[in-house]
Design an enzyme around this catalytic site. Sequence first.
Site, PDB file in Angstrom:
ATOM      1  N   GLU A  46       0.879  -1.165   0.000  1.00  0.00           N
ATOM      2  CA  GLU A  46       0.000   0.000   0.000  1.00  0.00           C
ATOM      3  C   GLU A  46       0.914   1.212   0.000  1.00  0.00           C
ATOM      4  O   GLU A  46       1.449   1.616   1.030  1.00  0.00           O
ATOM      5  CB  GLU A  46      -0.906  -0.026   1.236  1.00  0.00           C
ATOM      6  CG  GLU A  46      -2.091   0.914   1.125  1.00  0.00           C
ATOM      7  CD  GLU A  46      -3.057   0.731   2.267  1.00  0.00           C
ATOM      8  OE1 GLU A  46      -2.903   1.433   3.282  1.00  0.00           O
ATOM      9  OE2 GLU A  46      -3.958  -0.126   2.154  1.00  0.00           O
ATOM     10  N   ASP A  57      -3.488   9.597  10.845  1.00  0.00           N
ATOM     11  CA  ASP A  57      -2.219   8.910  11.079  1.00  0.00           C
ATOM     12  C   ASP A  57      -1.582   9.338  12.395  1.00  0.00           C
ATOM     13  O   ASP A  57      -1.690  10.494  12.803  1.00  0.00           O
ATOM     14  CB  ASP A  57      -1.238   9.181   9.934  1.00  0.00           C
ATOM     15  CG  ASP A  57      -1.583   8.396   8.695  1.00  0.00           C
ATOM     16  OD1 ASP A  57      -2.004   7.237   8.832  1.00  0.00           O
ATOM     17  OD2 ASP A  57      -1.443   8.938   7.584  1.00  0.00           O
TER      18      ASP A  57
END
Length: 289
Positions: A46, A57
């Site tokens: 990915e 994140d």
Amino acid sequence: MPDTALLTPRADGRPGLALFLNAGDPPQRLTDLALMLDEEGTDVLELAVPFPNSPTDGPVIRRSAARALAAGTTLDTVLAELADLRPRLRHLKIALLADWSHSLRHRDPGACARAIAAAGADALLVHALPPRLRPAWRRACHEAALPQVATCYPTSGPEVIADAATAAHGAYVYLVAHYGRSGTAPAAGHHTLAATVAALRAAAPATPVAVGFGVRSAADLDAVAAAGADAAIVGSAAVARIETALTEGRDAVQALRALLHDLRPPAPPRPGPAGRTTRTATRTTTPAR
């Protein structure tokens, strides 16, 4: 025939494995990293086009994105590297992750989807795509024969789960294990996602389900398998290995290889003929593209 599916059942019965990395961290090493992942039998890379200040994140991936951006990494540089790399891969698939606001906002969906497919990406995950633009991007990806990765949460409603399962046809559903930032895991463990996996499977039986967030060990992979998922996505743990290697002056490729061996330790010996023991293979190979 060449292997075209992003996630296929493994001969050893273990869940598939996808690794998240930011392109450009470290600079000029994407090819080396990807070829090592391919050699080790990793199913999916990915590959993120780095973008700043991601609200989803944790600090490890945000620092990685900052390093990659400082090195000049853009969607165009990533596609150029990917086009050079793609013909050399035998098994590894590439799911490109691009943030809509940072990388895609000012691009025509049709032309962009065609460029991403032409560079060799096997699928596209558009991060933070506004709901009003989803039909246009789905149409563009469909016309470019570029499968889209869809996302959902354990807390998503039935309609969202069904939509994610059907939208990810040809790719996979990214089941985000925990509503929070990357690197965090569900308090009760990944095995508790079984009901959501079953709901996704019921909506689209042929669409693989990959679980991410907080997956960092062989035990976590076992828990993902116990939930019935097809694969696990390892993000923060992989990026952290690279960051530590860079800090300590070690090779990032070998540091990431060591993580793969930790995630998939060799199978224990099993009885063989005449008292001898044999080991179950932990890697499979596929024909070259």
